[in-house]
Design a protein around this motif. Structure first.
Motif, PDB file in Angstrom:
ATOM      1  N   ALA A  55       0.834  -1.209   0.000  1.00 30.52           N
ATOM      2  CA  ALA A  55       0.000   0.000   0.000  1.00 30.52           C
ATOM      3  C   ALA A  55       0.868   1.259   0.000  1.00 30.52           C
ATOM      4  N   LEU A  56       1.930   1.265   0.813  1.00 28.83           N
ATOM      5  CA  LEU A  56       2.800   2.446   0.902  1.00 28.83           C
ATOM      6  C   LEU A  56       3.488   2.732  -0.429  1.00 28.83           C
ATOM      7  N   SER A  57       3.866   1.673  -1.145  1.00 30.94           N
ATOM      8  CA  SER A  57       4.554   1.886  -2.422  1.00 30.94           C
ATOM      9  C   SER A  57       3.564   2.148  -3.562  1.00 30.94           C
ATOM     10  N   TYR A  58       2.273   1.807  -3.358  1.00 32.25           N
ATOM     11  CA  TYR A  58       1.263   1.956  -4.418  1.00 32.25           C
ATOM     12  C   TYR A  58       0.748   3.391  -4.534  1.00 32.25           C
ATOM     13  N   ILE A  59       0.590   4.069  -3.412  1.00 30.19           N
ATOM     14  CA  ILE A  59      -0.095   5.374  -3.414  1.00 30.19           C
ATOM     15  C   ILE A  59       0.718   6.455  -4.120  1.00 30.19           C
ATOM     16  N   SER A  60      -0.009   7.486  -4.623  1.00 32.89           N
ATOM     17  CA  SER A  60       0.628   8.661  -5.244  1.00 32.89           C
ATOM     18  C   SER A  60       0.795   9.755  -4.185  1.00 32.89           C
ATOM     19  N   ASP A  61       1.342  10.879  -4.613  1.00 30.40           N
ATOM     20  CA  ASP A  61       1.605  11.971  -3.663  1.00 30.40           C
ATOM     21  C   ASP A  61       0.329  12.580  -3.083  1.00 30.40           C
ATOM     22  N   ASP A  62      -0.809  12.486  -3.820  1.00 29.57           N
ATOM     23  CA  ASP A  62      -2.050  13.088  -3.310  1.00 29.57           C
ATOM     24  C   ASP A  62      -2.920  12.059  -2.583  1.00 29.57           C
TER      25      ASP A  62
END
Length: 608
Positions: free
Chosen positions: A569-576
């Protein structure tokens, strides 16, 4: 006291903790009928679940009349801070190297630190009973590694053992030697590792190396006694690195290591590794001494953190339902408590007061901290990891952290890996066959390009590839790197996800949630097949009528959703986007839940 202090260092999964198990067994530390768990030194839950060592831990064995204090260390690069600290506590190291994989990045890192301190390692080529073992080639590679790290002539003249840690034997001669016990290793520790160099008659001084909290004894500080003797109820004080007084107090307990146990003793002498209780503010790298001493012991500087995340209060509509520690004050206290014992972490407050920037060595180190906190009942919102840049003082150029990446893959996948690493601005340094139809490829790649690559790498190599990373240094900024290529499906209302709605949305992309899961406006429920984000309704039920046909009443068959682990999950998300972490759930969400507010911030970001 006839004593030796030794650390076991190696890359992850090269067999350190298993070898310590056998050393404990063969020294008679356990009773004949005692039930002992495999990897007995991996004592906390996360270590057992993941099969890795996270914290450096001490144990002690008595072999004939020799007491050997052994420190088991983590092998993962993210926990390198643990290894750097404990090397000042020992007089020798046993360097383990897998007979098939050979020296890997963390082997290079820990060996470099040991050589810099002037330690003379004992090399153990472990797992020589593997079918793909190549012990003599690995021995040559280890020698080349020593030479490349500028080892002295005495350090280059290292003794070597060939061993099987799991089966409990070591030998100096692989072809003709006896394969029975670890006696050759015990003898080598006795003969090759020097006895502690200490001043017995000088006043008591000790450098605190590890810290833990005990519900009964309070703070327990472990370290090696540099000089003098220590007894319970003795008056002591503690000093910072630059000699400033921290506190004064009395020792309530002196604990010595005996096998896996820590037992109270009436006196401990210089050279021994002990744990002391009684101080309330002293932490790692501080000097504990008697009141008349005014000079602090030198402490090893720790490599700086390279990655940061923002930990903030969970402000989603589902906040407070699963955790009981939800306020910014509780989160702040817990994070600052963590930095006391974990010297590789750095925490800073942000302007608003309800978010904290936590910097560390890598995604795994910060992921372990988040996992530990959620098990303690915390609820958090976590931002995407970002790298910490530096500015070159000479020309003002922006510098970014670069990692050395060693990849072992089957030959058929090497083209895909090289292409993906090139997209992430990775620079290929070396490519050679590594035996068993595998190819070893070495890259220097920016840390920000590797965020989130692990899961994609496993998919590309059908789960057969092995990737190891190590911080290499800072280099000029490499330019923009393409982020995630797909958009996400966002829930447009609050409620509970319905199977019928999810079934209708399947052609839009794979889902991240099951039916029956509570959702809210702004929560990410799936992955869009296209590049843009799409708001969807996942709570819309089927319109019921009094007409019944066979086609209308077909059972809804859903494709299983993508299961998101914390690291994924931490590596999947974008900056927003944020990851909402609670004791029972991991949810993905947009930073701004309201769609109008999202668009406003997006326009502002594009304008700037």
């Amino acid at each position: 006291m006839n004593l030796r202090n030794v650390a076991i260092i190696a890359h992850v999964d090269h067999g350190k903790t298993t070898l310590v198990d056998q050393l404990l067994k063969q020294s008679g530390s356990f009773r004949e009928n005692q039930q002992v768990a495999e990897r007995a030194m991996d004592s906390n839950d996360l270590e057992r679940e993941r099969g890795i060592t996270i914290l450096a831990k001490c144990t002690s064995v008595l072999w004939n009349d020799l007491r050997i204090n052994i420190v088991d260390t983590p092998g993962h690069a993210d926990f390198g801070g643990e290894v750097e600290r404990i090397l000042t506590m020992v007089d020798g190291v046993v360097l383990l190297c897998d007979a098939a994989e050979g020296p890997l990045p963390q082997t290079k890192f820990v060996l470099g630190k040991a050589l810099k301190l002037g330690l003379r390692p004992i090399v153990v080529i472990n797992k020589v009973d593997r079918s793909d073992a190549r012990p003599h080639e690995v021995h040559d590679e280890v020698f080349d590694l020593f030479a490349s790290l500028d080892a002295s002539n005495e350090q280059l003249d290292f003794p070597t053992l060939f061993a099987s840690g799991r089966n409990g034997w070591a030998t100096t001669d692989l072809e003709n030697g006896a394969r029975e016990t670890l006696t050759p290793l015990f003898e080598l520790i006795r003969d090759h590792v020097p006895a502690p160099r200490v001043e017995e008659d000088a006043p008591f001084r000790m450098l605190a190396t590890t810290l833990e909290a005990n519900p009964y004894l309070g703070r327990i500080l472990t370290g090696r006694i540099q000089s003098g003797t220590v007894k319970p109820n003795m008056a002591i004080k503690s000093l910072t690195r630059d000699g400033k007084l921290i506190e004064q107090g009395r020792i309530t307990k002196v604990l010595a290591f005996r096998g896996l146990e820590r037992v109270p003793v009436d006196e401990a002498v210089a050279g021994d590794i002990v744990a002391l209780a009684g101080l309330t503010q002293t932490t790692v790298a501080d000097t504990i001494c008697v009141p008349e001493v005014n000079e602090a012991l030198p402490a090893q500087p720790i490599d700086p953190p390279t990655l940061a995340m923002t930990f903030s209060v969970n402000d989603s509509p589902l906040a407070g339902r699963e955790g009981d520690k939800v306020t910014s004050r509780m989160i702040r206290d817990r994070l600052y408590r963590e930095t006391e014992g974990n010297v590789a972490l750095r925490v800073t407050d942000t302007e608003g007061g309800d978010a904290f920037e936590v910097a560390g060595r890598g995604e795994l180190q910060l992921g372990i901290l988040i996992e530990t906190m959620r098990r303690e009942g915390f609820e958090l919102s976590i931002s995407r990891p970002r790298v910490l840049f530096k500015t070159d003082p000479l020309n003002g150029q922006r510098l970014e952290p670069i990692e050395e990446v060693v990849i072992d893959v089957d030959e058929e996948f090497s083209g895909t890996v090289v292409q993906k690493m090139a997209e992430r601005k990775g620079e290929m340094i070396e490519m050679r066959p590594s035996g068993g139809d595998k190819t070893r490829i070495v890259f220097h790649a920016p840390s920000r390009g590797l965020i989130g690559y692990q899961s994609e790498f496993l998919t590309d190599t059908r789960g057969t590839g092995i990737m190891n990373r190590l911080f290499h240094g800072y280099a000029p900024y490499k330019g923009p790197i393409a982020a995630r290529r797909t958009g996400v499906l966002i829930s447009n209302s609050d409620g509970t996800a319905v199977a019928y709605a999810l079934w209708n949305l399947e052609d839009r992309g794979p889902m991240l949630i099951d039916p029956g899961v509570p959702v809210y406006q702004g929560m990410i429920v799936g992955e869009h097949t296209r590049g843009n984000d799409l708001e969807v309704n996942v709570i819309k039920g089927k319109q019921l009528t009094n007409i019944r046909t066979t086609s209308k009443d077909e059972a809804v068959r859903l494709t299983p959703p993508i299961q998101m682990t914390l690291e994924k999950a931490l590596s999947y998300i974008s900056d927003d986007e944020l990851v909402e972490v609670t004791p029972k759930s991991i949810r993905l969400r947009k930073r701004y839940l309201d769609p109008n507010e999202r668009k406003r911030h997006q326009r502002a970001a594009e304008a700037s």
